[in-house]
Design a protein around this motif. Structure first.
Motif, PDB file in Angstrom:
ATOM      1  N   PRO A   1       0.828  -1.205   0.000  1.00 11.26           N
ATOM      2  CA  PRO A   1       0.000   0.000   0.000  1.00 11.26           C
ATOM      3  C   PRO A   1       0.865   1.261   0.000  1.00 11.26           C
ATOM      4  O   PRO A   1       2.010   1.259   0.474  1.00 11.26           O
ATOM      5  CB  PRO A   1      -0.785  -0.124   1.299  1.00 11.26           C
ATOM      6  N   VAL A   2       0.312   2.328  -0.542  1.00 10.12           N
ATOM      7  CA  VAL A   2       1.001   3.621  -0.524  1.00 10.12           C
ATOM      8  C   VAL A   2       0.239   4.642   0.306  1.00 10.12           C
ATOM      9  O   VAL A   2       0.808   5.679   0.674  1.00 10.12           O
ATOM     10  CB  VAL A   2       1.215   4.145  -1.964  1.00 10.12           C
ATOM     11  N   LEU A   3      -1.022   4.371   0.595  1.00 14.29           N
ATOM     12  CA  LEU A   3      -1.831   5.285   1.398  1.00 14.29           C
ATOM     13  C   LEU A   3      -2.393   4.538   2.598  1.00 14.29           C
ATOM     14  O   LEU A   3      -2.709   3.338   2.510  1.00 14.29           O
ATOM     15  CB  LEU A   3      -2.986   5.867   0.578  1.00 14.29           C
ATOM     16  N   VAL A   4      -2.529   5.211   3.693  1.00 16.26           N
ATOM     17  CA  VAL A   4      -3.163   4.625   4.872  1.00 16.26           C
ATOM     18  C   VAL A   4      -4.664   4.514   4.602  1.00 16.26           C
ATOM     19  O   VAL A   4      -5.294   5.493   4.192  1.00 16.26           O
ATOM     20  CB  VAL A   4      -2.902   5.487   6.123  1.00 16.26           C
ATOM     21  N   ALA A   5      -5.182   3.330   4.807  1.00 16.73           N
ATOM     22  CA  ALA A   5      -6.608   3.113   4.539  1.00 16.73           C
ATOM     23  C   ALA A   5      -7.139   2.066   5.493  1.00 16.73           C
ATOM     24  O   ALA A   5      -6.419   1.158   5.919  1.00 16.73           O
ATOM     25  CB  ALA A   5      -6.824   2.681   3.093  1.00 16.73           C
ATOM     26  N   SER A   6      -8.432   2.211   5.836  1.00 13.71           N
ATOM     27  CA  SER A   6      -9.094   1.178   6.634  1.00 13.71           C
ATOM     28  C   SER A   6      -9.382  -0.025   5.742  1.00 13.71           C
ATOM     29  O   SER A   6      -9.030  -0.042   4.566  1.00 13.71           O
ATOM     30  CB  SER A   6     -10.385   1.728   7.243  1.00 13.71           C
ATOM     31  N   GLU A   7     -10.039  -1.014   6.298  1.00 15.59           N
ATOM     32  CA  GLU A   7     -10.236  -2.275   5.579  1.00 15.59           C
ATOM     33  C   GLU A   7     -10.999  -2.064   4.274  1.00 15.59           C
ATOM     34  O   GLU A   7     -12.009  -1.377   4.212  1.00 15.59           O
ATOM     35  CB  GLU A   7     -10.986  -3.264   6.464  1.00 15.59           C
ATOM     36  N   GLU A   8     -10.507  -2.703   3.256  1.00 14.87           N
ATOM     37  CA  GLU A   8     -11.099  -2.603   1.922  1.00 14.87           C
ATOM     38  C   GLU A   8     -11.143  -4.004   1.327  1.00 14.87           C
ATOM     39  O   GLU A   8     -10.210  -4.794   1.508  1.00 14.87           O
ATOM     40  CB  GLU A   8     -10.246  -1.678   1.052  1.00 14.87           C
TER      41      GLU A   8
END
Length: 683
Positions: free
Chosen positions: A463-470
Motif C-alpha cells: 500500500p502507498v496510502l493509509v486506509a481502513s479495511e477494503e
C-alpha cells in the motif's frame, strides 16, 4: 339322600309305662317302607319293650335310584292290638342325570382349509348341578370343542360347539367315543365323523401387475344366497397379497373383498408371483381364487433437482428405505448421463447398511469447477438379491461465488504476501489468468498448473496510502476450470519515520544532505515538501515529481539545506514529503551549529583582494571588520541584508621589506560573541 348313598339311621323312641312287657310290630308298614327303600333294623321281628322301660325302632333309608319326595305313615301293632299310626316318614333321593342329545355327530364333506361347526346339547335332567369335562386332546387334529369343560345346572342345557377343520385329505375322518366325565353321574361318549376334499380354484385367475414396492388392487365378489349373514375369515397364501381379516356378507346379498398386491421382489411374466385367496364357507365348502402377480422394475424413489454454486462442495441427502424386516446392505453406484466431465465430482460412500424397516440418509457429494448441469442416476443395489432402488439426480452448477477470503495487512510501502493454491484434476495442464483491480496488489499474469497437480500464485500487497479495511476481488480463470474468485481484505497502517538527516555546521556555513525515498505508485505523482515546524534553518525544494514506478519502486531525492544562525545543538524539525495519491514520507532532521571555523588563507594579488561574507541572520546586520596587521586595511563596518553575501574589499600596503605579509581578519556582530576568522596573505 343322593342316589347310591345311605342316610344315617333314624330312631323312633317308645316308652312302656305298663307293668308288663309289650311287643311293637311294623308289619302294617313293612310293604310300604320296602317300596321306598326303607328298612328296619329288626326286620320283620317285633320290638319287645320291657315293663316301665323304653325301646327304639331304627329305620334306614338306602335308595338305589333317584326318588321323588315321599311321605308315609308309620303304622305299628302294639301288643297284638289294632294298627295305629305312630308317626310320619318323609324322604327323597336327589340324583344327577346328564346326557348328550346325540352321541354320534357327522359333518359330511369339508374342503381342505375350510371348517364347519355343529352344536350338540349336553342336558342335565337331574336334581343337582354338576361339572363335566371332555378330553380335548382326543379331538385333535381335525376336530375341536368349545367349551371342553364346565358346569351344567339342574334341568338346564349347555350348547357344545364342535368344529370340523380337517388338516389333510381323507375320505373317512373319524374320532371314536371321546370320553366326557360327569361328576357324580358317570361317563358319556361322543363319536365324530367327516371327510376332507381337495380345494378347487374357481375358473380363471386374478392377475396383478405393478412396479415392485408399489401396489395394485382388485376385488373378489362373494355372494350369499342363504338367509343368514356370513362372517368369513379369508386365508391368503403369499405375503405379497393382503386383504381385510374378515368379510361380512349380508344374507341374500353380495360383498366385495379387496385384494392388494404389494410385491417386495421383482418378477416377470415368465416367472410370476403366485398365490391364492381362500374363502371358507359356513357349510364347509369353500371358494378358492388363484392369484398371479408380475412386479416390474422399480420406479424412481425420487427426482432430485438442485442448484449449487461452482467450486463449492455440496452434500445432497438421499433417503434410502429398507423395505424388509431384516438388515440390508446396499451398494451405491452413480451413473452420469452423457460424456463425463473430469471437472465434476459426484460420489458418496460405496456401501450403506440399513436396519429392517428403517430409513437412513445417504450423503451424495458434489463438486464442479465450472458452470454446467450434471444428470445422473444413483442406484442402491442389494448384491445378494439384486433388488434395488434409485434416484434421478440433476445438479446445476451456477456461477461460482467467492471461494474464500485472504487477509493482507501491511504498513504503507511495505509488502504483505499470500499464496493461493489451485488444484488441477484434469489429465492435461491448464493456464489460469490472474487479475486484481487494485493498483497496489501485484499478481502474476498467468499461473501454470500441471495435470493432476497443483500450483500456487503469490499475491503481493504494497500500500502507498493509509486506509481502513477494503475488500477487492482476486480472480484466477481458465476455460477448463472456470473462475476462482477470492475476496482480498486489504488494510494499511501508517509507516514509521524514515531514516533521519543529521547536520553539523559551523556558524556562517551551510550543509546539504539528500533525503532519498522510494516512489511505489505506478503513476506520476507530485509531492510537496515542507518542514512541520517551519524552521528557518532548514530549507528544501517546495516539491518533487515521482514518475510511474514498477513493483519494486523508483528512488526519489529531496535536497535539504541546513544553514544555522546561532551556535547550538537544538535544531530539530521534520521533513514531510506528501502526495495525495502516493502517500506521505516523514524524515526527522537534526542540526548542530558550532563556532565558525577559520577560513583561508585568502591571497591578495597586487595589493588588493576581497573576502566574501554572508549575513546568515534573518535580518540586516551591521558587521565590524578588523585586522591584526596594519599593512592590511578594510572598511570598519558594513551593513549586509539578511541572507545575502557581500564581497569585503581588503587592501595591502607593505610597510617594509621585513614587514609581515599575513594577517587575520575578524568579523563580529552583536548577535554572536564568536567572531568569524579569515586568514589573509599578500601575494
Amino acid at each position: 339322600s343322593r342316589g347310591g348313598a345311605q342316610s344315617p339311621p333314624r330312631e323312633q323312641k317308645l316308652v312302656n309305662r305298663s307293668r308288663l312287657p309289650i311287643s311293637v310290630s311294623l308289619e302294617p308298614s313293612l310293604e310300604a317302607l320296602a317300596g321306598h327303600d326303607v328298612t328296619a333294623t329288626n326286620g320283620a321281628a317285633p320290638l319287645i319293650i320291657p315293663a316301665r322301660q323304653t325301646g327304639a325302632l331304627s329305620l334306614t333309608y338306602k335308595p338305589s335310584k333317584r326318588a321323588r319326595p315321599f311321605v308315609e305313615d308309620l303304622a305299628v301293632i302294639v301288643a297284638g292290638g289294632v294298627p295305629r299310626v305312630l308317626s310320619q316318614l318323609q324322604g327323597a333321593c336327589l340324583g344327577t342325570e346328564v346326557k348328550l342329545a346325540t352321541d354320534n355327530l357327522s359333518f359330511g364333506t369339508v374342503t381342505q382349509g375350510s371348517r364347519t361347526m355343529k352344536r350338540v346339547q349336553l342336558q342335565n335332567t337331574g336334581d343337582v348341578g354338576t361339572k363335566f369335562s371332555f378330553e380335548a386332546a382326543a379331538f385333535a387334529p381335525h376336530f375341536s370343542i368349545f367349551p371342553s369343560e364346565g358346569f351344567v345346572a339342574p334341568n338346564q342345557d349347555v350348547k357344545l360347539e364342535i368344529t370340523f377343520h380337517p388338516t389333510s385329505l381323507d375320505p373317512d375322518i373319524r374320532v371314536e367315543r371321546v370320553r366326557c366325565v360327569v361328576e357324580g353321574g358317570g361317563e358319556l361318549a361322543l363319536t365324530l365323523t367327516g371327510s376332507c376334499a381337495a380345494q378347487e380354484a374357481q375358473e380363471g385367475k386374478l392377475e396383478f401387475r405393478t412396479a415392485v414396492r408399489r401396489t395394485a388392487a382388485q376385488s373378489v365378489t362373494i355372494k350369499n344366497t342363504t338367509i343368514k349373514a356370513w362372517h368369513l375369515k379369508p386365508t391368503i397364501q403369499n405375503d405379497f397379497w393382503s386383504g381385510a381379516e374378515f368379510l361380512e356378507v349380508p344374507a341374500g346379498k353380495e360383498a366385495q373383498y379387496v385384494l392388494t398386491y404389494a410385491p417386495l421382489a421383482m418378477s416377470t411374466a415368465d416367472a410370476p408371483h403366485n398365490g391364492t385367496v381362500f374363502f371358507p364357507m359356513p357349510d364347509g365348502t369353500a371358494i378358492l381364487h388363484a392369484l398371479e402377480g408380475v412386479a416390474d422394475e422399480p420406479q424412481p424413489s425420487g427426482a432430485v433437482t438442485v442448484s449449487v454454486p461452482a467450486k463449492a462442495a455440496h452434500s445432497q441427502p438421499l433417503k434410502v428405505t429398507n423395505w424388509l424386516g431384516r438388515r440390508q446392505r446396499f451398494r451405491a453406484t452413480v451413473a452420469i448421463e452423457g460424456e463425463e466431465d473430469p471437472g465434476v465430482t459426484l460420489k458418496g460412500p460405496e456401501y450403506i447398511d440399513i436396519p429392517g424397516h428403517a430409513e437412513r440418509e445417504y450423503k451424495l457429494g458434489f463438486y464442479a469447477y465450472r458452470e454446467g448441469t450434471t444428470t445422473a442416476r444413483v442406484t442402491f443395489t442389494n448384491e445378494d438379491t439384486n433388488e434395488y432402488l434409485f434416484y434421478d439426480v440433476t445438479v446445476t452448477a451456477t456461477a461460482a461465488g467467492v471461494i474464500g477470503e485472504l487477509e493482507l495487512r501491511s504498513p504503507v510501502r511495505q509488502r504483505a504476501a499470500h499464496a493461493v493454491t489451485v488444484a488441477n484434476p484434469l489429465d492435461t495442464p491448464v493456464t489460469l489468468t490472474c487479475s486484481c483491480p487494485h493498483a497496489q496488489v501485484t499478481v502474476p499474469a498467468t499461473l501454470e498448473v500441471p495435470a493432476k497437480g497443483s500450483a500456487s500464485a503469490e499475491i503481493f500487497f504494497r500500500p502507498v496510502l493509509v486506509a481502513s479495511e477494503e475488500i477487492v476481488p482476486l480472480t484466477l480463470s481458465c476455460a477448463e476450470l472456470g473462475t476462482f474468485t477470492y475476496n482480498l481484505k486489504l488494510a494499511s497502517s501508517a509507516a514509521g519515520p524514515e531514516r533521519g538527516l543529521v547536520f553539523n555546521v559551523p556558524l556562517g556555513s551551510k550543509e546539504v544532505h539528500t533525503f532519498k525515498f522510494m516512489h511505489f505508485l505506478n503513476a506520476k505523482a507530485d509531492y510537496t515538501c515542507e518542514f512541520s515546524n517551519k524552521s528557518t534553518e532548514f530549507t528544501c525544494a517546495a516539491g518533487v515529481t515521482g514518475h510511474p514506478a514498477g513493483p519494486e519502486g523508483m528512488e526519489q531525492e529531496v535536497e535539504v539545506t541546513f544553514e544555522p544562525t546561532r551556535i547550538g545543538e537544538s535544531f530539530r524539525d521534520t521533513l514531510v514529503v506528501k502526495s495525495a495519491t502516493a502517500g506521505e514520507y516523514i524524515c526527522p532532521v537534526m542540526g548542530r551549529c558550532i563556532p565558525p571555523k577559520p577560513q583561508g588563507p585568502f591571497t591578495l594579488t597586487g595589493g588588493a583582494g576581497a573576502v566574501s561574507f554572508k549575513n546568515v541572520f534573518g535580518s540586516e546586520m551591521e558587521f565590524t571588520f578588523t585586522v591584526d596587521n596594519p599593512a592590511f586595511t578594510v572598511n570598519r563596518t558594513e551593513k549586509i541584508p539578511a541572507k545575502q553575501a557581500k564581497s569585503i574589499a581588503v587592501q595591502f600596503k607593505s610597510t617594509g621589506p621585513d614587514a609581515p605579509t599575513t594577517a587575520k581578519l575578524l568579523v563580529t556582530c552583536g548577535e554572536t560573541p564568536t567572531p568569524w576568522v579569515y586568514y589573509l596573505r599578500a601575494g
